[in-house]
Scaffold this motif. Structure first.
Motif, PDB file in Angstrom:
ATOM      1  N   LEU A  86       0.773  -1.179  -0.001  1.00  0.00           N
ATOM      2  CA  LEU A  86      -0.169  -0.230  -0.227  1.00  0.00           C
ATOM      3  C   LEU A  86       0.956   1.243  -0.046  1.00  0.00           C
ATOM      4  O   LEU A  86       0.549   2.166  -0.414  1.00  0.00           O
ATOM      5  N   ALA A  87       1.852   1.037   0.671  1.00  0.00           N
ATOM      6  CA  ALA A  87       2.839   2.316   0.761  1.00  0.00           C
ATOM      7  C   ALA A  87       3.255   2.959  -0.636  1.00  0.00           C
ATOM      8  O   ALA A  87       3.673   4.024  -0.853  1.00  0.00           O
ATOM      9  N   ARG A  88       3.209   1.885  -1.555  1.00  0.00           N
ATOM     10  CA  ARG A  88       3.928   2.311  -2.861  1.00  0.00           C
ATOM     11  C   ARG A  88       2.921   2.789  -3.890  1.00  0.00           C
ATOM     12  O   ARG A  88       3.027   3.335  -4.860  1.00  0.00           O
ATOM     13  N   ARG A  89       1.550   3.053  -3.350  1.00  0.00           N
ATOM     14  CA  ARG A  89       0.461   3.484  -3.930  1.00  0.00           C
ATOM     15  C   ARG A  89       0.472   5.150  -3.816  1.00  0.00           C
ATOM     16  O   ARG A  89       0.776   5.553  -2.912  1.00  0.00           O
ATOM     17  N   PRO A  90       0.729   5.959  -4.870  1.00  0.00           N
ATOM     18  CA  PRO A  90       0.635   7.270  -4.852  1.00  0.00           C
ATOM     19  C   PRO A  90      -0.625   7.972  -4.117  1.00  0.00           C
ATOM     20  O   PRO A  90      -0.773   8.978  -3.705  1.00  0.00           O
ATOM     21  N   ASP A  91      -1.509   7.130  -4.066  1.00  0.00           N
ATOM     22  CA  ASP A  91      -3.028   7.813  -3.391  1.00  0.00           C
ATOM     23  C   ASP A  91      -2.897   7.572  -1.909  1.00  0.00           C
ATOM     24  O   ASP A  91      -4.298   7.753  -1.208  1.00  0.00           O
ATOM     25  N   THR A  92      -2.027   6.942  -1.340  1.00  0.00           N
ATOM     26  CA  THR A  92      -1.961   6.456   0.095  1.00  0.00           C
ATOM     27  C   THR A  92      -0.909   7.782   0.861  1.00  0.00           C
ATOM     28  O   THR A  92      -0.086   7.953   0.220  1.00  0.00           O
ATOM     29  N   LYS A  93      -1.875   8.415   2.002  1.00  0.00           N
ATOM     30  CA  LYS A  93      -1.021   9.523   2.545  1.00  0.00           C
ATOM     31  C   LYS A  93      -0.052   8.897   3.689  1.00  0.00           C
ATOM     32  O   LYS A  93       0.785   9.252   4.029  1.00  0.00           O
ATOM     33  N   PHE A  94      -0.693   7.896   4.511  1.00  0.00           N
ATOM     34  CA  PHE A  94      -0.010   7.315   5.891  1.00  0.00           C
ATOM     35  C   PHE A  94      -0.382   5.888   5.731  1.00  0.00           C
ATOM     36  O   PHE A  94      -1.562   5.494   5.265  1.00  0.00           O
ATOM     37  N   ILE A  95       0.338   5.039   6.419  1.00  0.00           N
ATOM     38  CA  ILE A  95       0.227   3.687   6.500  1.00  0.00           C
ATOM     39  C   ILE A  95       0.764   3.305   8.018  1.00  0.00           C
ATOM     40  O   ILE A  95       1.934   3.485   8.307  1.00  0.00           O
ATOM     41  N   ASP A  96       0.029   2.626   8.702  1.00  0.00           N
ATOM     42  CA  ASP A  96       0.368   2.066   9.966  1.00  0.00           C
ATOM     43  C   ASP A  96       0.064   0.538  10.200  1.00  0.00           C
ATOM     44  O   ASP A  96      -1.183   0.270   9.717  1.00  0.00           O
ATOM     45  N   LEU A  97       0.858   0.171  10.963  1.00  0.00           N
ATOM     46  CA  LEU A  97       0.829  -1.380  11.521  1.00  0.00           C
ATOM     47  C   LEU A  97       0.111  -0.969  12.958  1.00  0.00           C
ATOM     48  O   LEU A  97       0.641  -0.507  13.680  1.00  0.00           O
TER      49      LEU A  97
END
Length: 323
Positions: A86-97
């Motif tokens: 998901l982090a590689r997608r340009p439409d994601t602003k933040f990613i948390d586990l």
């Protein structure tokens, strides 16, 4: 990584950047009573030691676009792989586990209704081994900008803060439409929110006059939001959590404004979904988180339920994938 403790001047510089991420070193130096070289040296050191980043982010609400917080359930052994994808997608602003390793939380910004529908109704559900999808549209932000977190250092005195605060945003009367030049400028600012006019000229192919005028327009209308991020351990705050509150509708605005003033709250927004108020909270310890929930959240009238999830690791902040 060893925690880098910050001194009072470091904290003042960080708050100055939160007020105006593009403030010149000379302007900051003049207000703080130090030399330009001192401010520049501190900025470079903070980039190296606490991974200070200034990122230009488009405020989707000014462009008639929606921002979403999406909770994805998954088996524990695939959470890391899912987050990295998901982090590689340009439409994601933040990613948390998230604690337990069975949830990945992300901020997403589809650029159109078609992209939104494809993302939420089709693409996310086709990802292997996702067990649940819960999408929450941001209806109103009380604190933190467009999915941007505030650290609330309170290091500047009132006179310093007033001197460094940029002019007030004058919202446009109708949604703003961006052209190719605006988009190219925003793309460059997503990489470096402090990109120079010369660098923006190179990115857009426009003259300095045009670049300056476009940049001023994006900022004064609130389309361009400058987010400041750095490692939270440098503040002694090591426990991050997201609180999902269910609030009586008549009390939603009052409680949203109240929690926005809490030192622990970096982001607060009204959302769609079973929980209608979401908070990003930062505390020094789990004991302090308990105290916050019981002594501050627990005293507010109108809150019906609270779900708290710990953030184990942030995988992406805006354009940055964290390693």
């Amino acid at each position: 990584m060893v925690s880098q403790r910050l001194d009072p001047l470091d904290l003042k510089l960080l708050q100055a950047l939160e007020l105006d991420g593009r403030a010149s070193f000379s302007r900051i130096a003049q207000v703080l009573g130090v030399s330009d070289q001192t401010v520049a040296r501190r900025f470079r050191r903070l980039r190296a030691t606490v991974r200070l980043r200034v990122t230009g982010v488009a405020d989707d609400s000014r462009l008639d676009r929606d921002s979403w917080i999406v909770r994805l359930g998954c088996p524990p052994n695939v959470a890391g792989q899912l987050a990295a994808s998901l982090a590689r997608r340009p439409d994601t602003k933040f990613i948390d586990l998230v604690s337990g390793g069975t949830e990945v939380r992300c901020g997403m910004r589809p650029r159109s209704r078609q992209e939104r529908d494809e993302l939420l109704l089709e693409r996310l559900h086709r990802i292997p081994r996702i067990t649940s999808v819960s999408a929450h549209c941001i209806l109103h932000s009380f604190c933190g900008g467009p999915l941007g977190w505030l650290h609330k250092t309170h290091a500047l005195d009132p006179h310093e803060e007033a001197a460094l605060r940029p002019p007030a945003i004058v919202p446009a009367t109708e949604p703003i439409t961006l052209d190719a030049v605006d988009e190219a400028m925003l793309a460059a600012l997503r990489i470096d929110g402090r990109a120079t006019l010369t660098e923006l000229q190179t990115a857009t192919g426009q003259s300095e006059t045009v670049v300056r005028r476009r940049l001023d327009r994006l900022r004064t209308t609130g389309v361009l939001y400058l987010a400041v991020e750095y490692d939270r351990e440098s503040m002694g705050d090591e426990v991050g959590a997201m609180c999902w509150l269910t609030v009586a509708p008549h009390a939603l605005d009052e409680i949203g404004r109240a929690v926005a003033d809490h030192r622990e709250v970096r982001f607060a927004a009204a959302t769609t979904g079973r929980s209608n108020l979401v908070l990003s909270v930062l505390c020094r310890s789990t004991s302090d988180l308990y105290a916050y929930l019981t002594e501050k959240i627990g005293t507010l009238t109108g809150i019906q339920t609270v779900e708290t999830t710990l953030t184990l690791r942030r995988v992406k902040v805006f354009t940055y994938e964290l390693r």
